[in-house]
Design a protein around this motif. Structure first.
Motif, PDB file in Angstrom:
ATOM      1  N   TYR A  94       4.864 -29.497  -8.691  1.00  0.00           N
ATOM      2  CA  TYR A  94       3.713 -29.255  -9.558  1.00  0.00           C
ATOM      3  C   TYR A  94       2.789 -28.228  -8.909  1.00  0.00           C
ATOM      4  CZ  TYR A  94       5.025 -33.796 -11.576  1.00  0.00           C
ATOM      5  OH  TYR A  94       5.688 -34.844 -12.154  1.00  0.00           O
ATOM      6  N   CYS A  95       2.288 -27.318  -9.709  1.00  0.00           N
ATOM      7  CA  CYS A  95       1.252 -26.432  -9.182  1.00  0.00           C
ATOM      8  C   CYS A  95      -0.111 -26.982  -9.587  1.00  0.00           C
ATOM      9  CB  CYS A  95       1.441 -24.997  -9.654  1.00  0.00           C
ATOM     10  SG  CYS A  95       1.260 -24.725 -11.406  1.00  0.00           S
ATOM     11  N   TYR A  96      -1.095 -26.558  -8.824  1.00  0.00           N
ATOM     12  CA  TYR A  96      -2.465 -27.063  -8.979  1.00  0.00           C
ATOM     13  C   TYR A  96      -3.426 -25.914  -8.743  1.00  0.00           C
ATOM     14  CZ  TYR A  96      -6.809 -29.302  -7.485  1.00  0.00           C
ATOM     15  OH  TYR A  96      -8.117 -29.667  -7.344  1.00  0.00           O
ATOM     16  N   ALA A  97      -4.508 -25.908  -9.515  1.00  0.00           N
ATOM     17  CA  ALA A  97      -5.530 -24.879  -9.348  1.00  0.00           C
ATOM     18  C   ALA A  97      -6.907 -25.513  -9.465  1.00  0.00           C
ATOM     19  CB  ALA A  97      -5.367 -23.787 -10.393  1.00  0.00           C
ATOM     20  N   HIS A  98      -7.811 -25.046  -8.621  1.00  0.00           N
ATOM     21  CA  HIS A  98      -9.189 -25.538  -8.650  1.00  0.00           C
ATOM     22  C   HIS A  98     -10.131 -24.344  -8.613  1.00  0.00           C
ATOM     23  CE1 HIS A  98     -12.709 -27.969  -7.846  1.00  0.00           C
ATOM     24  NE2 HIS A  98     -12.996 -27.154  -6.845  1.00  0.00           N
ATOM     25  N   TRP A  99     -11.001 -24.289  -9.610  1.00  0.00           N
ATOM     26  CA  TRP A  99     -11.985 -23.208  -9.681  1.00  0.00           C
ATOM     27  C   TRP A  99     -13.326 -23.670  -9.115  1.00  0.00           C
ATOM     28  CZ3 TRP A  99      -7.881 -23.422 -12.887  1.00  0.00           C
ATOM     29  CH2 TRP A  99      -7.248 -22.218 -13.233  1.00  0.00           C
ATOM     30  N   ASP A 100     -14.121 -22.723  -8.647  1.00  0.00           N
ATOM     31  CA  ASP A 100     -15.396 -23.029  -8.009  1.00  0.00           C
ATOM     32  C   ASP A 100     -16.321 -23.817  -8.929  1.00  0.00           C
ATOM     33  OD1 ASP A 100     -15.657 -19.924  -6.132  1.00  0.00           O
ATOM     34  OD2 ASP A 100     -14.887 -21.897  -5.575  1.00  0.00           O
ATOM     35  N   TYR A 101     -16.232 -23.582 -10.241  1.00  0.00           N
ATOM     36  CA  TYR A 101     -17.154 -24.222 -11.169  1.00  0.00           C
ATOM     37  C   TYR A 101     -16.661 -25.586 -11.645  1.00  0.00           C
ATOM     38  CZ  TYR A 101     -14.063 -21.167 -13.935  1.00  0.00           C
ATOM     39  OH  TYR A 101     -12.991 -20.474 -14.428  1.00  0.00           O
ATOM     40  N   GLY A 102     -15.716 -26.147 -10.895  1.00  0.00           N
ATOM     41  CA  GLY A 102     -15.322 -27.530 -11.121  1.00  0.00           C
ATOM     42  C   GLY A 102     -14.127 -27.761 -12.010  1.00  0.00           C
ATOM     43  N   LEU A 103     -13.494 -26.705 -12.458  1.00  0.00           N
ATOM     44  CA  LEU A 103     -12.325 -26.852 -13.322  1.00  0.00           C
ATOM     45  C   LEU A 103     -11.070 -27.070 -12.476  1.00  0.00           C
ATOM     46  CD1 LEU A 103     -11.104 -26.639 -16.200  1.00  0.00           C
ATOM     47  CD2 LEU A 103     -10.850 -24.181 -15.756  1.00  0.00           C
ATOM     48  N   ASP A 104     -10.302 -28.093 -12.843  1.00  0.00           N
ATOM     49  CA  ASP A 104      -9.023 -28.386 -12.202  1.00  0.00           C
ATOM     50  C   ASP A 104      -7.920 -28.347 -13.240  1.00  0.00           C
ATOM     51  OD1 ASP A 104     -10.762 -30.865 -10.393  1.00  0.00           O
ATOM     52  OD2 ASP A 104      -9.950 -29.004  -9.549  1.00  0.00           O
ATOM     53  N   ALA A 105      -6.737 -27.973 -12.803  1.00  0.00           N
ATOM     54  CA  ALA A 105      -5.605 -27.976 -13.724  1.00  0.00           C
ATOM     55  C   ALA A 105      -4.324 -28.241 -12.958  1.00  0.00           C
ATOM     56  CB  ALA A 105      -5.506 -26.633 -14.451  1.00  0.00           C
ATOM     57  N   TRP A 106      -3.394 -28.907 -13.645  1.00  0.00           N
ATOM     58  CA  TRP A 106      -2.070 -29.187 -13.093  1.00  0.00           C
ATOM     59  C   TRP A 106      -1.016 -28.617 -14.029  1.00  0.00           C
ATOM     60  CZ3 TRP A 106      -0.857 -31.538  -8.490  1.00  0.00           C
ATOM     61  CH2 TRP A 106      -1.885 -32.212  -7.821  1.00  0.00           C
ATOM     62  N   GLY A 107       0.078 -28.157 -13.456  1.00  0.00           N
ATOM     63  CA  GLY A 107       1.212 -27.744 -14.254  1.00  0.00           C
ATOM     64  C   GLY A 107       1.997 -28.953 -14.720  1.00  0.00           C
TER      65      GLY A 107
END
Length: 116
Positions: A94-107
């Motif tokens: 799984y890939c994961y991304a986290h943005w500075d403004y609090g947004l998270d997402a998973w593949g």
């Protein structure tokens, strides 16, 4: 809302290589961290590799020297190059991304199967 779409998984023989890709529907501007995790049957999800906005890298001990994480900001894609694959690398990745403004997402996950 952001989507992460993974590709590149599949069946490979032990000792072989695969490259996973994960493309985000949102720009990497403001990204704080990108990562790859995996979950093998009957086991907990674990961190495989991570890259921060400053370029700091960390890897699980089990993949050091074999896997490489990288990113391409131009196409909002993070990669995981996997070499010298072992049967114990078999898992859903799984890939994961986290943005500075609090947004998270998973593949959605991509299956990697390494045959011995």
């Amino acid at each position: 809302q952001v989507q992460l779409v993974e590709s590149g998984g599949g069946l490979v023989q032990a000792g072989g290589s695969l490259r996973l890709s994960c493309t985000a529907s949102r720009s990497f501007v403001g990204i704080n961290a990108l990562g790859w995790y995996r979950q093998a049957p009957g086991k907990q999800r674990e961190l495989v590799a991570r890259i921060t906005s400053s370029g700091w890298l960390n890897y699980a001990d089990s993949v050091k020297g074999r896997f490489t994480i990288s990113r391409n900001n131009a196409n909002n894609t993070v990669y995981l190059q996997m070499n010298s694959l072992k049967s114990e690398d078999t898992a859903v990745y799984y890939c994961y991304a986290h943005w500075d403004y609090g947004l998270d997402a998973w593949g959605q996950g991509t299956l990697v199967t390494v045959s011995s």
